[in-house]
Every structure is written in structure tokens, then in C-alpha cells.
Enzyme design. Structure first.
Site, PDB file in Angstrom:
ATOM      1  N   CYS A  11       0.867  -1.192   0.000  1.00  0.00           N
ATOM      2  CA  CYS A  11       0.000   0.000   0.000  1.00  0.00           C
ATOM      3  C   CYS A  11       0.897   1.232   0.000  1.00  0.00           C
ATOM      4  CB  CYS A  11      -0.987  -0.028   1.165  1.00  0.00           C
ATOM      5  SG  CYS A  11      -0.223  -0.070   2.803  1.00  0.00           S
ATOM      6  N   ARG A  17      -3.474  -0.688   5.251  1.00  0.00           N
ATOM      7  CA  ARG A  17      -4.084  -1.731   4.418  1.00  0.00           C
ATOM      8  C   ARG A  17      -3.205  -2.965   4.227  1.00  0.00           C
ATOM      9  NH1 ARG A  17      -5.108   2.299  -0.414  1.00  0.00           N
ATOM     10  NH2 ARG A  17      -3.201   3.091   0.541  1.00  0.00           N
ATOM     11  N   ASP A 129      -8.199   4.034   0.778  1.00  0.00           N
ATOM     12  CA  ASP A 129      -7.249   4.446   1.816  1.00  0.00           C
ATOM     13  C   ASP A 129      -8.030   4.964   3.025  1.00  0.00           C
ATOM     14  OD1 ASP A 129      -5.405   5.707   3.373  1.00  0.00           O
ATOM     15  OD2 ASP A 129      -4.447   6.813   1.733  1.00  0.00           O
TER      16      ASP A 129
HETATM   17  P1  4NP Z   1      -1.831   2.758   4.075  1.00  0.00           P
HETATM   18  O1  4NP Z   1      -2.501   4.108   4.643  1.00  0.00           O
HETATM   19  O2  4NP Z   1      -1.235   3.117   2.725  1.00  0.00           O
HETATM   20  O3  4NP Z   1      -2.996   1.819   3.955  1.00  0.00           O
HETATM   21  O4  4NP Z   1      -0.804   2.333   5.090  1.00  0.00           O
HETATM   22  C1  4NP Z   1      -1.837   5.329   4.708  1.00  0.00           C
HETATM   23  C2  4NP Z   1      -0.946   5.580   5.729  1.00  0.00           C
HETATM   24  C3  4NP Z   1      -0.315   6.803   5.831  1.00  0.00           C
HETATM   25  C4  4NP Z   1      -0.563   7.787   4.878  1.00  0.00           C
HETATM   26  C5  4NP Z   1      -1.443   7.536   3.834  1.00  0.00           C
HETATM   27  C6  4NP Z   1      -2.076   6.295   3.751  1.00  0.00           C
HETATM   28  N1  4NP Z   1       0.064   9.052   4.992  1.00  0.00           N
HETATM   29  O5  4NP Z   1      -0.237   9.924   4.180  1.00  0.00           O
HETATM   30  O6  4NP Z   1       0.903   9.252   5.892  1.00  0.00           O
END
Ligand code: 4NP
Length: 181
Positions: A11, A17, A129
Site C-alpha cells: 500500500c 491496508r 485508503d
Molecule cells: P496505508 O494508509 O497506505 O494503507 O498504510 C496510509 C498511511 C499513511 C498515509 C497515507 C495512507 N500518509 O499519508 O501518511
């Protein structure tokens, strides 16, 4: 024992995710007694959260569903992973672009797929997300990951002819159970 099937879930931040996808898929592999046949990891295309634990909201969601993400530490996807892994399942189209960008000689595209290609209800083929939203978003990710992992494992069992190995550790487990009682 032949080489394991190497699976990587990807991800953006590797704190929401893909850590959940790894834990849910691994749980299903273990339930089927197929853990010796798989290596399962996760990563993020960004390094924002490298070394951090999974997001607290995702840990809670996992816990409510009987899974622990406590051992997870975030790491970043690298170009070397394209060579090393057999299947790279990305959560959304932006992850897909970011991973394919690292494939400089266009060699590995066939290994990289949207995870939700395996979802029986794929909608737009992306796992939304949940980071900037509320609890409902995390629960929604759980539901998507749960049903998609189920289907993904079935497909891999077929592709790699693993049906004969399903439950093969079961006699040992029953043996252990008898010793305890
Ligand atoms: P992930 O979610 O990609 O599912 O781990 C996110 C975690 C952090 C961020 C964006 C999405 N961020 O912008 O820091």
C-alpha cells in the site's frame, strides 16, 4: 520442500491496508495448514512511516476480528522486491503506478496486480485508503480484505496445485491435542 510462493502486499504507508492484508491472508494460509508453502510480507511505496507500528485504528480493527498486528513494523517497497517476489498485490492504482515505476526494464509487470482483482465484489478494484477517515473506513477495509484474501488463497491453491496439501498438518495437530487432554 520446494521454494515457498513469495507474496508481497503493498500500500502507500504500510501501516494500514497492507499490514492487515498480510495478517488476514497469513491467517487463512495457517487455517489451511499451508504455512510451509508461503512467504508473506507487506510494504509501502512511501517511506513516511518506516519502522513504525501499524496505525492504532487498524490494530484495533484487527484485534476486534481476532488478529494481532503488534509485530508489524513498516518498511518500504524496493526495486529488488520486484525480482524476489512471485506475486505483488497492490491496494490501489496509485500503488500500482508507483511499483511499476521501479520496473525500469519492464520485466516484472506480470507479477504486479491489484489485490481486488480477486474480490468477488470488486467495485473499482481498489482498497480505499482509510487513513484520513473514521472507524467505518477501517471496518470497510477489513471486510474487503477478508473476502478478497479468501478468494485469493483459493486461486493460488488451484494455480500451484496445493489442494492435496490442505490440512496436511492436521494429524500432528490432533496428536498434540490428544497429548494435552
Ligand atoms: P496505508 O494508509 O497506505 O494503507 O498504510 C496510509 C498511511 C499513511 C498515509 C497515507 C495512507 N500518509 O499519508 O501518511
Amino acid at each position: 520442500m520446494s521454494d515457498p510462493i513469495r507474496i508481497q502486499f503493498v500500500c502507500l504507508g504500510n501501516i494500514c491496508r497492507s499490514p492487515l492484508a498480510k495478517a488476514v491472508f497469513r491467517d487463512k494460509v495457517e487455517e489451511a495448514g499451508l504455512e510451509e508453502h508461503f512467504e508473506i510480507v507487506s510494504s509501502g511505496t512511501a517511506n513516511y512511516h518506516e519502522g513504525e507500528k501499524a496505525d492504532r485504528r487498524m490494530r484495533k480493527t484487527a484485534e476486534r476480528n481476532g488478529l494481532s498486528l503488534e509485530d508489524h513494523r513498516a518498511s518500504q517497497f524496493t526495486a529488488e522486491d520486484l525480482e524476489r517476489f512471485d506475486h505483488i498485490f497492490v491496494m490501489d492504482k496509485s500503488n500500482l503506478n508507483d511499483v511499476l515505476y521501479l520496473d525500469e526494464d519492464d520485466q516484472y509487470g506480470g507479477k504486479v496486480r491489484l489485490f481486488r482483482e480477486f474480490d468477488p465484489e470488486p467495485e473499482d478494484y481498489q482498497v480505499p485508503d482509510p487513513y484520513h477517515g473514521g472507524r467505518q473506513g477501517f471496518e470497510n477495509v477489513y471486510d474487503i480484505v477478508e473476502r478478497t484474501s479468501d478468494m485469493l488463497l483459493h486461486r493460488l491453491v488451484d494455480e500451484y496445485d496445493l489442494a492435496e496439501h490442505v490440512g496436511e498438518n492436521e494429524p500432528e495437530r490432533m496428536e498434540e491435542g490428544r497429548e494435552e487432554s
